[in-house]
Design a protein around this motif. Structure first.
Motif, PDB file in Angstrom:
ATOM      1  N   TYR A   1       0.826  -1.207   0.000  1.00  0.00           N
ATOM      2  CA  TYR A   1       0.000   0.000   0.000  1.00  0.00           C
ATOM      3  C   TYR A   1       0.862   1.260   0.000  1.00  0.00           C
ATOM      4  O   TYR A   1       1.950   1.278   0.598  1.00  0.00           O
ATOM      5  N   ALA A   2       0.350   2.311  -0.624  1.00  0.00           N
ATOM      6  CA  ALA A   2       0.934   3.645  -0.480  1.00  0.00           C
ATOM      7  C   ALA A   2       0.344   4.237   0.790  1.00  0.00           C
ATOM      8  O   ALA A   2      -0.740   4.828   0.776  1.00  0.00           O
ATOM      9  N   GLU A   3       1.038   4.048   1.888  1.00  0.00           N
ATOM     10  CA  GLU A   3       0.540   4.506   3.184  1.00  0.00           C
ATOM     11  C   GLU A   3       1.697   4.568   4.170  1.00  0.00           C
ATOM     12  O   GLU A   3       2.767   4.003   3.942  1.00  0.00           O
ATOM     13  N   ASP A   4       1.462   5.255   5.282  1.00  0.00           N
ATOM     14  CA  ASP A   4       2.455   5.383   6.346  1.00  0.00           C
ATOM     15  C   ASP A   4       1.913   4.682   7.589  1.00  0.00           C
ATOM     16  O   ASP A   4       1.100   5.247   8.323  1.00  0.00           O
ATOM     17  N   PRO A   5       2.322   3.437   7.852  1.00  0.00           N
ATOM     18  CA  PRO A   5       1.792   2.707   9.004  1.00  0.00           C
ATOM     19  C   PRO A   5       2.062   3.397  10.332  1.00  0.00           C
ATOM     20  O   PRO A   5       1.270   3.268  11.272  1.00  0.00           O
TER      21      PRO A   5
ATOM     22  N   GLN B   1      -0.996   7.684   1.140  1.00  0.00           N
ATOM     23  CA  GLN B   1      -0.066   8.571   0.454  1.00  0.00           C
ATOM     24  C   GLN B   1      -0.477   8.692  -1.011  1.00  0.00           C
ATOM     25  O   GLN B   1      -1.074   7.774  -1.584  1.00  0.00           O
ATOM     26  N   THR B   2      -0.140   9.796  -1.611  1.00  0.00           N
ATOM     27  CA  THR B   2      -0.437  10.010  -3.027  1.00  0.00           C
ATOM     28  C   THR B   2       0.849  10.391  -3.758  1.00  0.00           C
ATOM     29  O   THR B   2       1.863  10.716  -3.135  1.00  0.00           O
ATOM     30  N   GLY B   3       0.785  10.360  -5.087  1.00  0.00           N
ATOM     31  CA  GLY B   3       1.920  10.787  -5.882  1.00  0.00           C
ATOM     32  C   GLY B   3       2.221   9.809  -7.002  1.00  0.00           C
ATOM     33  O   GLY B   3       1.533   8.799  -7.200  1.00  0.00           O
TER      34      GLY B   3
ATOM     35  N   VAL C   1      -0.846   7.542  -7.928  1.00  0.00           N
ATOM     36  CA  VAL C   1      -1.800   7.178  -6.879  1.00  0.00           C
ATOM     37  C   VAL C   1      -2.560   8.446  -6.521  1.00  0.00           C
ATOM     38  O   VAL C   1      -1.984   9.409  -6.018  1.00  0.00           O
ATOM     39  N   GLY C   2      -3.859   8.451  -6.799  1.00  0.00           N
ATOM     40  CA  GLY C   2      -4.680   9.626  -6.526  1.00  0.00           C
ATOM     41  C   GLY C   2      -5.470   9.474  -5.237  1.00  0.00           C
ATOM     42  O   GLY C   2      -5.244   8.559  -4.444  1.00  0.00           O
ATOM     43  N   VAL C   3      -6.428  10.368  -5.053  1.00  0.00           N
ATOM     44  CA  VAL C   3      -7.188  10.403  -3.799  1.00  0.00           C
ATOM     45  C   VAL C   3      -8.537   9.706  -3.899  1.00  0.00           C
ATOM     46  O   VAL C   3      -9.224   9.553  -2.888  1.00  0.00           O
TER      47      VAL C   3
ATOM     48  N   PRO D   1       5.611   7.284  -3.685  1.00  0.00           N
ATOM     49  CA  PRO D   1       5.105   7.621  -2.351  1.00  0.00           C
ATOM     50  C   PRO D   1       5.605   6.638  -1.301  1.00  0.00           C
ATOM     51  O   PRO D   1       6.038   5.516  -1.615  1.00  0.00           O
ATOM     52  N   ARG D   2       5.523   7.061  -0.058  1.00  0.00           N
ATOM     53  CA  ARG D   2       5.878   6.168   1.049  1.00  0.00           C
ATOM     54  C   ARG D   2       4.945   4.959   1.029  1.00  0.00           C
ATOM     55  O   ARG D   2       3.765   5.061   0.721  1.00  0.00           O
TER      56      ARG D   2
END
Length: 654
Positions: free
Chosen positions: A349-353, A360-362, A385-387, A422-423
């Motif tokens: 996933y593009a996310e920050d655990p 995250q996006t980008g 990766v959008g919103v 993205p992260r």
């Protein structure tokens, strides 16, 4: 991509058996699952049709389809949830069948009926079966009548403290959306409202229900496949217990450490559920297995699951191909195929655990995994990766003869993957797979991340040392790329200075390079062996390591045996206007303000951690809370407001 699965399709030629022959399939979905279905269609010689929102106009699933039809708009409610537009698109493109994928309208009985009414083949179960299972409350009633064990729903108005903890759950859909754990009765009303809002946004249906929440339970499911001739396959078990926000993160097949008697009971219950519904096609029956070994029916997903690849890998089947075969009317063989080995899947996933799983996006500049594992992704290099949609980048799947080998193989592949953008949760996945409780399958339950998230996301001295070496490599490569003399010079060079941010740390690199010698402050015993714009070879205390570098604007991605690092090159002189007032709450991502706490106004006193407002992004609600106790001195946010990253939402003065 490598895979043990093959496009196994039982039965003969559709024209010879009198079955319906599918020539063109529209996938009423997007991203990874659309690409997954298209891949099988290409192997079978079936034409493909994509639908896409304006936000998806240049995505991989659109580029790869033989034809594509625009759904005007960006929000799911205007596009992928508009069944009438999708049926119209299928007819316009000349498709003769519709595959729903998962999510969106995949479990919408009215949509399935509309597809069939339009003369198209529905690649899924009968609408009656979908309708029976679409509401989790109705599904539980039906399964109870069939003798399948379950957790009975509770009346929210009648629950007491003795019923705690509770789980609020969306009656429609899945994927962890519209679910809330309630541990205090005072929090129930807010949880119900929040779950309804999120479920409406994700599925177009705000119905929710309440049931007991079982601490320490395992999420175990059974893959079923049934045809129109009375054959029902139960293709083993999967364990999907490692979850965040009730959404699966790591899945595996078969589910480890299940007694044979329990495994057989789960197979029988799943088969009974399918026969009770006169089911057709692929589906999944999900159970909660308690610590004492009792199984309770949770729900039946009348569609293909995100985690279906692990079943494909151990049975060496193509479930999408089998879905098409069943939809054409072909029979399944009476004998079940035999499973082989073990498969583990991780969702990237593009996310920050470490920041409450913040999406995250980008731009995803690069996504590549080593040979030997399977990559199912909705993205290709350069996609964004959008919103508007789920931030899953890919699923990475490893198969091996034993569980231990499969787990080790997957962890190693993720660690060596090139993921630039993205992260992501990649480091968390690697650490999770190597955690003793997971590696030994002794701590598999839905509370895994509740117990271990802080430790799994913590950084230590070794991480800081690795960050520093990556920053040094980035600085050397940057200087080499900017210098017309290259990396080595025969005359002494002046001291060079570069500064990088890596997570919460800032690394200042000061070095001198000349006559083939490197002198860097804070790096005793480090020798430079080779230097290029995209690769640096350093020897540290006699150990040689290669650092591969890729630049995207001020971002530098460094891949090495020390792990992957994403650095941000900092300017030499800070912008004096880039200041934020203390207590300012800024939007952490683009999204929509969907709710503001009841009655909240400027001048109100708030407690630390108190929810102030909610953002909707990527089909999930995200709480914005007070950073400390204080007074709300500004509240510019408004319900329905579209915000970008960094938009001021509120100010809380301590």
């Amino acid at each position: 991509m490598t895979s043990n699965a093959s496009a196994t399709v039982p039965g003969g030629d559709a024209r010879e058996t009198g079955c319906t022959e599918i020539r063109s399939v529209l996938v009423a979905n997007r991203g990874e699952i659309a690409r997954r279905v298209f891949r099988t269609c290409r192997e079978l010689g079936v034409a493909t049709v994509a639908v896409y929102s304006d936000a998806d106009a240049d995505t991989a699933h659109v580029r790869e389809a033989d034809a594509a039809v625009r759904l005007p708009g960006e929000a799911p409610a205007d596009t992928y949830l508009r069944g009438e537009l999708i049926v119209k698109a299928a007819l316009a493109a000349g498709a003769d069948a519709v595959h729903p994928g998962y999510g969106f309208l995949s479990e919408n009985a009215a949509f399935a009926a509309a597809v069939s009414d339009a003369g198209l083949v529905w690649i899924g179960p009968p609408p009656a079966a979908i309708e029976a299972m679409a509401s989790k409350t109705r599904a539980k009633e039906l399964m109870a009548a069939a003798g399948v064990p379950l957790l009975a729903p509770l009346d929210p108005a009648a629950v007491t403290a003795a019923d705690l903890p509770l789980l609020v759950k969306a009656a429609a859909g899945g994927g962890g959306r519209g679910m809330r754990i309630v541990r205090e009765l005072d929090a129930l009303d807010e949880a119900l409202a929040s779950a309804r809002t999120e479920a409406t946004a994700a599925f177009g249906d705000g119905e929710v229900f309440v049931e007991p929440y079982v601490e320490g339970g395992r999420h175990v499911e059974v893959q079923v496949l049934a045809d129109a001739h009375g054959t029902v396959w139960t293709l083993g078990t999967r364990d999907c217990s490692l979850q965040r926000r009730h959404q699966k993160v790591i899945e595996e097949a078969p589910a480890p450490r299940l007694p044979d008697a329990l495994r057989d009971a789960l197979h029988r219950a799943a088969a009974q559920a399918a026969r009770t519904l006169d089911y057709r096609g692929a589906g999944t029956v999900e159970f909660l297995v308690t610590a004492d070994g009792r199984a309770h029916f949770l729900e039946m997903n009348t569609r293909l699951q995100v985690e279906h690849p692990v079943t494909e890998e151990i049975y060496r089947l193509d479930l999408v191909a089998l879905q098409l075969s069943v939809a054409e009317g072909r029979p399944l063989p009476a004998a079940l195929p035999e499973p082989h080995g073990h498969a583990v899947e991780a969702r990237l996933y593009a996310e920050d655990p470490a920041a409450d799983w913040q999406p995250q996006t980008g731009t995803v500049h690069r996504i590549a995994v080593p040979d030997g594992v399977r990559l199912d992704s909705g993205l290709t290099d350069g996609d964004t990766v959008g919103v508007h949609y789920d931030p899953m980048l890919a699923k990475v799947v490893a198969w091996a003869p034993t569980r231990a080998e499969a787990v080790r193989k997957l962890a190693g592949a993720l660690e060596r993957a090139r993921i630039h953008g993205p992260r992501t949760n990649r480091d968390l996945l690697v650490r999770s797979l190597r955690h003793p409780e997971f590696a030994t399958a002794t701590g598999l339950d839905t509370g895994f991340y509740g117990r271990h998230l802080d430790a799994l996301t913590a950084t230590g001295p070794a991480d800081a040392a690795g960050d520093a070496l990556c920053a040094l490599a980035a600085a050397l490569a940057d200087a080499h790329g900017r210098s017309r003399f290259g990396g080595f010079r025969n005359v002494p060079a002046g001291p060079q200075f570069k500064e990088y941010a890596c997570g919460e740390r800032t690394h200042r690199v000061r070095y001198r390079l000349g006559r083939g010698q490197l002198s860097a402050e804070g790096f005793p015993g480090v020798r430079l062996l080779a230097l290029a714009g995209d690769e640096v070879v350093l020897e540290v205390d006699g150990v040689r390591r290669t650092f591969a570098l890729a630049r995207y604007g001020d971002r530098v991605h460094v891949d090495s045996p020390l792990g992957a690092r994403a650095l941000t090159a900092l300017p030499r002189f800070a912008d004096p206007t880039a200041r934020t007032e203390p207590g300012s709450l800024l939007a952490p991502m683009p999204g929509t303000v969907v709710r503001i706490a009841d009655g909240l106004a400027e001048g109100d006193r708030v407690a630390a951690g108190q929810p102030l407002l909610w953002l909707e992004a990527m089909k999930m609600e995200h709480r914005i809370t007070a950073p400390a106790a204080g007074t709300v001195t500004a509240l510019p946010a408004r319900t329905g407001q579209q915000v970008e990253v960094g938009t001021l939402l509120a100010v809380v003065t301590d």
